[in-house]
Design an enzyme around this catalytic site. Structure first.
Site, short mmCIF file in Angstrom:
data_model
loop_
_atom_site.label_atom_id
_atom_site.label_comp_id
_atom_site.label_asym_id
_atom_site.label_seq_id
_atom_site.Cartn_x
_atom_site.Cartn_y
_atom_site.Cartn_z
N GLU A 193 55.48 22.84 4.75
CA GLU A 193 56.27 21.59 4.75
C GLU A 193 57.15 21.49 5.98
O GLU A 193 57.91 22.42 6.31
CB GLU A 193 57.12 21.54 3.46
CG GLU A 193 57.94 20.26 3.35
CD GLU A 193 58.51 19.99 1.96
OE1 GLU A 193 58.17 20.73 1.00
OE2 GLU A 193 59.30 19.04 1.84
N GLU A 215 57.87 28.87 -4.02
CA GLU A 215 58.38 28.83 -2.65
C GLU A 215 58.77 30.23 -2.21
O GLU A 215 59.41 30.97 -2.97
CB GLU A 215 59.60 27.90 -2.58
CG GLU A 215 59.26 26.45 -2.91
CD GLU A 215 60.47 25.52 -2.84
OE1 GLU A 215 61.56 25.95 -2.41
OE2 GLU A 215 60.30 24.34 -3.20
O1 KIV Z 1 57.72 19.25 -5.24
C1 KIV Z 1 56.95 18.71 -4.44
O2 KIV Z 1 56.66 17.51 -4.50
C2 KIV Z 1 56.38 19.54 -3.39
C3 KIV Z 1 55.61 18.85 -2.32
C4 KIV Z 1 56.49 18.08 -1.44
C5 KIV Z 1 54.77 19.82 -1.55
O3 KIV Z 1 56.54 20.72 -3.41
#
Ligand code: KIV
Length: 273
Positions: A191, A124
């Site tokens: 997201e 991220e």
């Molecule tokens: O951890 C997860 O499930 C994610 C998705 C929501 C993209 O990063």
């Protein structure tokens, strides 16, 4: 039926995603955290299985993604990688595994690839992590970015609301996507952002953009498998389409089993040696 680039029996690869974007073939991602679920998704033809750090919530019952560790992610990812004969497998780098230093981030990415046997990692963040992303890519590891609502920063955001509604945050998100693309990401997850912003990013950026709560103009979509199969009764955000009601199916079946055990109906003669 259309000839899908991803429908051959062969393993999906990172370069294939670029071809799929070029041809306009949408890319399907779902999460999974264990062998049995991953086998089902793989057999159903999913393009990518994401071993998300949402395992922290879905598998471990934590309120956020923050507590899950590298060891725990490797434990889940190794089981998923064993099941994926066709799907590309991406493992999330958990909170704390790349925020301390570039060296630490590269070491943890290498460790996840070596010990879990996955095909790529996801981190991220935007421009601030781009130099580290390019070093992980230089080590031969496919990297997926993640922008917009980045759950590892939930305490900074103050919740899980829509991101990049305002001009300044939308501009920053576009700049971040460009930085991740330049760093060599093979895809970027967006997201919970406005659909028109995700459409703009998908048009500007050459690597595939995978949306969750980001409208249908992205190059692909991702959902958490337990949410789309209706396993969590209470979780129904606007972006979620529920494809099954496994909560009812499983609780009904287990209820019947309990009743059959209590009444000595199970096992019967045919089920005994
Ligand atoms: O951890 C997860 O499930 C994610 C998705 C929501 C993209 O990063």
């Amino acid at each position: 039926m259309a000839e899908y680039l991803s429908s051959s029996k062969k393993k999906v690869t990172a370069p294939l995603f670029f071809e799929m974007k070029k041809c306009g073939e949408k890319i399907s991602w779902l999460t999974a955290y264990d062998y049995t679920t991953a086998s089902l998704l793989d057999q159903a033809g999913i393009d990518t299985i994401l071993v998300g750090d949402s395992a922290s919530n879905v598998m471990h019952g934590n309120a956020t993604t923050l507590p899950i560790t590298v060891d725990e992610m490797i434990f889940h990812a190794r089981a998923v990688a064993r099941a994926a004969e066709h799907a590309f497998v991406v493992c999330d780098m958990p909170f704390g595994s790349y925020q301390i230093s570039e060296e630490d981030g590269i070491r943890n990415a290498v460790r996840i690839m070596k010990e879990a046997g996955v095909d790529g990692v996801k981190l991220e963040g935007g421009a601030e992590i781009a130099p580290m992303v390019s070093k992980i890519v230089a080590a031969g590891i496919p990297v997926c970015g993640h922008l917009g609502l980045t759950p590892q920063s939930v305490h900074q955001f103050g919740g899980y609301g829509l991101r990049a509604k305002e001009e300044a945050e939308a501009e920053k998100l576009i700049a971040d996507a460009k930085a991740l693309e330049a760093a060599g990401c093979f895809s970027i997850v967006l997201e919970k952002i406005p659909a028109n912003l995700a459409e703009k990013v998908s048009a500007i950026i050459k690597c595939p953009i995978i949306g969750i709560g980001a409208g249908n103009k992205c190059d692909g979509q991702v959902l958490v498998y337990a949410d789309m199969l209706g396993m969590n009764k209470g979780f129904k955000p606007k972006f979620l389409r529920q494809y099954a009601d496994l909560h009812s199916i499983i609780t009904d079946a287990v209820g019947k089993y309990v009743a059959d055990v209590k009444s000595s109906d199970f096992p019967n003669e045919n089920e005994s040696y």
